[in-house]
Design a protein around this motif. Structure first.
Motif, PDB file in Angstrom:
ATOM      1  N   GLU B  74      -4.154 -31.768  60.607  1.00 31.30           N
ATOM      2  CA  GLU B  74      -3.629 -33.345  60.719  1.00 31.30           C
ATOM      3  C   GLU B  74      -2.437 -32.880  61.203  1.00 31.30           C
ATOM      4  OE1 GLU B  74      -5.416 -32.286  57.744  1.00 31.30           O
ATOM      5  OE2 GLU B  74      -7.142 -33.679  57.979  1.00 31.30           O
ATOM      6  N   LYS B  75      -1.773 -31.786  61.016  1.00 32.76           N
ATOM      7  CA  LYS B  75      -0.252 -31.469  61.275  1.00 32.76           C
ATOM      8  C   LYS B  75      -0.134 -30.244  61.792  1.00 32.76           C
ATOM      9  CE  LYS B  75       1.809 -34.536  57.601  1.00 32.76           C
ATOM     10  NZ  LYS B  75       2.294 -34.726  56.304  1.00 32.76           N
ATOM     11  N   GLN B  76       1.101 -30.060  62.464  1.00 36.39           N
ATOM     12  CA  GLN B  76       1.619 -28.717  63.241  1.00 36.39           C
ATOM     13  C   GLN B  76       3.110 -28.674  62.522  1.00 36.39           C
ATOM     14  OE1 GLN B  76       0.608 -28.744  67.253  1.00 36.39           O
ATOM     15  NE2 GLN B  76      -1.620 -28.481  66.891  1.00 36.39           N
ATOM     16  N   PHE B  77       3.348 -27.622  62.519  1.00 34.74           N
ATOM     17  CA  PHE B  77       4.765 -27.187  62.363  1.00 34.74           C
ATOM     18  C   PHE B  77       5.131 -25.762  62.946  1.00 34.74           C
ATOM     19  CE2 PHE B  77       4.047 -29.814  58.495  1.00 34.74           C
ATOM     20  CZ  PHE B  77       5.178 -30.557  58.855  1.00 34.74           C
ATOM     21  N   THR B  78       6.256 -25.717  63.296  1.00 33.26           N
ATOM     22  CA  THR B  78       6.943 -24.260  63.903  1.00 33.26           C
ATOM     23  C   THR B  78       6.857 -23.292  63.009  1.00 33.26           C
ATOM     24  OG1 THR B  78       9.280 -24.577  63.547  1.00 33.26           O
ATOM     25  CG2 THR B  78       8.562 -25.593  65.432  1.00 33.26           C
ATOM     26  N   VAL B  79       6.468 -22.004  63.510  1.00 33.79           N
ATOM     27  CA  VAL B  79       6.689 -20.976  62.529  1.00 33.79           C
ATOM     28  C   VAL B  79       8.020 -20.838  61.647  1.00 33.79           C
ATOM     29  CG1 VAL B  79       6.766 -18.487  62.421  1.00 33.79           C
ATOM     30  CG2 VAL B  79       5.159 -19.624  63.989  1.00 33.79           C
ATOM     31  N   MET B  80       9.027 -20.984  62.434  1.00 34.81           N
ATOM     32  CA  MET B  80      10.373 -21.164  61.914  1.00 34.81           C
ATOM     33  C   MET B  80      10.440 -22.113  60.546  1.00 34.81           C
ATOM     34  SD  MET B  80      10.808 -19.822  64.822  1.00 34.81           S
ATOM     35  CE  MET B  80      10.860 -21.193  65.888  1.00 34.81           C
TER      36      MET B  80
END
Lengths: 297, 259
Positions: B74-80
């Motif tokens: 449902e969600k995506q975030f940066t690796v950082m």
């Protein structure tokens, strides 16, 4: 018995001399020895005319490679290294040519050699060597006006091409022609890192891409990289390509397509440019030295 | 609530299951040709490990280079963002986290809540990533683990001049031919890589405490070399390759807006 691993990267090594020239009648004999990171060349000039040459892989020791390639060029000629009046060393290992009278940078030698090989219409020299990539702007006498180089990274160099040949099991001489056997240009693999390009190529093979298509994707990436460096310095016509990759039609054709014009062509070996330029410098230096000696007398 | 974080790495997919902020399961799966399939396998493996069903999962969060293929997230975030969140959960005192994976490396400065302040990244070149050490270990025909151990036995500092992996490989081959001690070669390789990662980290002004995460944090030879380069101690969590996936799950849990 252990089976020998096939070395797909191995390119054609050779020596040659002109049997119609008698060096014993010569006034000036000079030589250029180009010890590169991957290949070494020697060119022997008799009164400014090419008499003998050799092109082989550089070994672990630069001094040894220099001696080996010079001796190989002289094979069957009766000439010894001591018979040469003046020797100029160039290339990555230039300071380690034990029998050289002087060392000159490969930038100067390549520009001078390119003009000798391709003629004096050359204004830009693209040298694609084993471990570096150079773009040189020069005048009609082969004098260097400006240059750019990439020597930190294998992308766009002969070494990168060897890695790919080995991975795909394609003899290096066939990489160019086979990379052109595609109906449509595939998207390029990474052009910033050979190791990433290699893992991408492996993925494409696993996906079922034919070897030719993978070669095309790699050649395209390499061409993009080379083109970027050319653009950075600005290309002035005519363009001469030297170094081992000059013999790879997969790169040359793609580059010409991007540039919208053709590079100069030659029957001579473009890999000899550095050594040939060095031998020409050797002739001028020898003449100068001789004139000074005469004055001193 | 149960949240699952999936970290799509170049070499491995990692998944972590979190219930009410606590890690209850995890799984790692090699990144195959079909990355969606790899993501599913890691996801299912982690659920099995946590002993929960798919219907119990409240939110799935994807991160990493291939996060877009995780269509069930449902969600995506940066690796950082995930790195920073994950590391403060494990070590609240950390202000800089260095993440070294198979093909990328990054250094991130963060605040006490796990928010990213600044970062530097290397993603265009294999020098300074796990692939560098792997290539050199291959040239010496030893396993990476053994290669790391070897490094600790050396006290010499032999410079490797080439930055490029391909060129460095030729240098290592030359060292082998020159019959250089194997331990000294291994240390030279780890020192070279540490110099690269260390220089990248110094671009963001490293602040203490410093943590090292990512698969390469398991390489004790590299950890030692990086400590020496930075002249600082490094905190290494027990499962350094799962920190990013853990952070992803925690971010999902907190109801943070997707990147």
């Amino acid at each position: 018995m252990a089976t020998e691993k096939k070395e797909y990267w191995r390119w054609h090594e050779y020596n040659w001399h002109d049997p119609d020239i008698d060096w014993r009648d010569a006034e000036i004999i000079t030589a250029g020895v180009d010890v590169g990171s991957v290949s070494s060349q020697a060119v022997i000039l008799v009164d400014g005319k090419i008499y003998a040459c050799a092109n082989m892989r550089t070994g672990h020791s630069s001094p040894e490679s220099a001696r080996k390639v010079a001796n190989w060029a002289l094979e069957g000629t009766g000439m010894r290294i001591e018979d040469i009046h003046y020797v100029v060393g160039t290339g990555y290992g230039r300071v380690k040519v034990p029998f050289a009278n002087r060392a000159i940078t490969e930038i100067a030698c390549h520009a001078r050699g390119a003009v000798e090989i391709y003629g004096n219409s050359v204004r830009t020299v693209l040298d694609m060597g084993g471990q570096d990539l150079k773009v040189i702007r020069c005048d009609e006498r082969g004098k260097v006006l400006n240059f750019l180089m990439n020597e930190k990274c294998a992308a766009g160099t002969g070494r990168g091409m060897e890695v790919m040949a080995d991975l795909l099991g394609v003899p290096i001489g066939e990489v160019g022609p086979r990379s052109l056997q595609v109906d449509e240009e595939p998207p390029p693999v990474s052009n910033t890192c050979v190791l990433f390009a290699k893992s991408e190529a492996l993925g494409l093979l696993r996906e079922g891409w034919p070897t030719e298509k993978v070669l095309a994707a790699f050649c395209r990436a390499m061409t993009d990289r080379v083109y970027a460096l050319l653009e950075e310095l600005g290309v002035q016509r005519d363009l001469a390509i030297t170094g081992g990759i000059a013999k790879n039609v997969g790169i040359v054709k793609r580059l010409e397509r991007k540039l919208g014009f053709e590079a100069l062509k030659t029957e001579k070996d473009p890999q000899l440019a550095g050594a040939w330029g060095a031998a020409l410098f050797a002739k001028v230096l020898y003449q100068k030295e001789r004139a000074q000696k005469r004055q001193a007398c | 609530m149960i949240a699952v974080g999936i970290d799509m790495g170049a070499k491995n997919v990692k998944a972590v299951v979190v219930r009410d902020g606590e890690q209850i399961g995890r799984s790692i799966f090699e990144t195959g040709f079909d990355r969606y399939v790899s993501a599913r396998k890691a996801f299912e493996g982690a659920l099995q490990d946590a002993d929960v069903g798919e219907e119990d999962v409240g939110v799935v969060v994807a991160t990493g280079a291939g996060k877009k293929v995780v269509t069930f997230a449902e969600k995506q975030f940066t690796v950082m963002a995930c790195n920073a969140k994950g590391i403060v959960r494990l070590f609240p005192s950390v202000r800089t986290v260095i993440d070294v994976g198979a093909e990328e490396a990054r250094a991130i400065r963060l605040d006490e809540t796990g928010k990213v302040i600044e970062f530097a990244i290397n993603e265009k070149c294999a020098a300074g990533a796990g692939a560098f050490v792997e290539a050199m270990a291959r040239a010496m025909e030893v396993e990476v683990g053994e290669f790391a151990q070897l490094s600790l036995a050396s006290t010499k500092a032999i410079p490797i001049n080439a930055q490029c992996v391909i060129f460095a490989e030729s240098e290592v081959v030359s060292l082998i031919h020159a019959e250089t001690d194997r331990a000294d070669i291994a240390k030279a390789v780890h020192d070279a890589m540490a110099a690269r990662v260390g220089a990248m980290s110094q671009r963001i002004k490293v602040q203490k405490d410093i943590a090292l995460v990512g698969g390469v944090a398991r390489n004790i030879g590299f950890v030692q070399s990086l400590k020496t380069f930075l002249k600082e101690d490094l905190l290494v969590p027990p499962d350094p390759e799962f920190v990013t996936a853990l952070g992803a799950a925690l971010l999902g849990m907190e109801g943070e807006e997707s990147d």
